[in-house]
Design a protein around this motif. Structure first.
Motif, short mmCIF file in Angstrom:
data_model
loop_
_atom_site.label_atom_id
_atom_site.label_comp_id
_atom_site.label_asym_id
_atom_site.label_seq_id
_atom_site.Cartn_x
_atom_site.Cartn_y
_atom_site.Cartn_z
N GLY A 171 0.82 -1.20 0.00
CA GLY A 171 0.00 0.00 0.00
C GLY A 171 0.86 1.25 0.00
N LEU A 172 0.24 2.36 0.15
CA LEU A 172 0.95 3.63 0.15
C LEU A 172 1.48 3.99 1.55
N GLY A 173 0.94 3.49 2.57
CA GLY A 173 1.34 3.82 3.93
C GLY A 173 2.31 2.81 4.51
N PRO A 174 2.71 3.03 5.77
CA PRO A 174 3.63 2.10 6.43
C PRO A 174 2.94 0.77 6.72
N ASP A 175 3.78 -0.29 6.71
CA ASP A 175 3.28 -1.63 6.99
C ASP A 175 3.50 -1.92 8.48
N TYR A 176 2.46 -1.76 9.28
CA TYR A 176 2.56 -1.90 10.73
C TYR A 176 2.86 -3.33 11.16
N GLU A 177 2.41 -4.29 10.43
CA GLU A 177 2.65 -5.69 10.81
C GLU A 177 4.13 -6.04 10.65
N ALA A 178 4.75 -5.58 9.59
CA ALA A 178 6.18 -5.86 9.37
C ALA A 178 7.02 -5.18 10.46
N ILE A 179 6.61 -3.97 10.85
CA ILE A 179 7.33 -3.26 11.90
C ILE A 179 7.20 -4.00 13.22
N LYS A 180 6.04 -4.51 13.54
CA LYS A 180 5.84 -5.27 14.78
C LYS A 180 6.71 -6.51 14.81
N GLU A 181 6.83 -7.18 13.68
CA GLU A 181 7.65 -8.39 13.62
C GLU A 181 9.14 -8.04 13.85
N LYS A 182 9.59 -6.94 13.28
CA LYS A 182 10.98 -6.53 13.46
C LYS A 182 11.26 -6.17 14.92
#
Length: 126
Positions: A6-17
């Motif tokens: 999408g155009l915005g940040p990927d919150y799920e990927a950030i949580k995993e990191k």
């Protein structure tokens, strides 16, 4: 079932990191504690190489005791002084006088010292 970006940040990927970083930090903390405990226990144990050095020192001391000590040097009088010591002046009554240095010996010594002083004066040391 395809999920496109999408155009915005990927919150799920950030949580995993973030979760992965927390796990790494926790693991590092556990390893550090384990190492600190093992180092503390190693320091408490006595070291054995010191015993071998004391054995070699004992051997060296035993060897030093067996070596004969040199004899101290004694001042030997010269032949002229020995001759002078044998002849003691006596008084008219037959009593021996205390030994005095002969006049010739004193004159010779005086001449030698004069030469030394003259040598110093030529070098302008005085």
């Amino acid at each position: 079932n395809v999920k496109l970006g999408g155009l915005g940040p990927d919150y799920e990927a950030i949580k995993e990191k973030v979760k992965k970083l927390k796990q790494q930090k926790e693991y590092a903390k556990q390893i550090k504690e384990h190492n600190m405990k093992s180092i503390a226990s190693v320091q408490r144990l006595p070291t054995k190489p010191q015993v071998t050095s004391s054995v070699s020192r004992q051997k060296a001391l035993e060897y030093a005791k067996k070596i004969p000590r040199p004899k101290p040097l004694t001042a030997r009088p010269s032949d002229e002084e020995v001759k002078e010591e044998r002849v003691l002046p006596q008084t008219l009554n037959g009593d021996s006088l205390p030994q005095l240095a002969s006049l010739e010996t004193l004159q010779n010594r005086h001449e030698k010292e004069k030469q030394v002083v003259a040598a110093f004066r030529t070098l302008h040391i005085f």
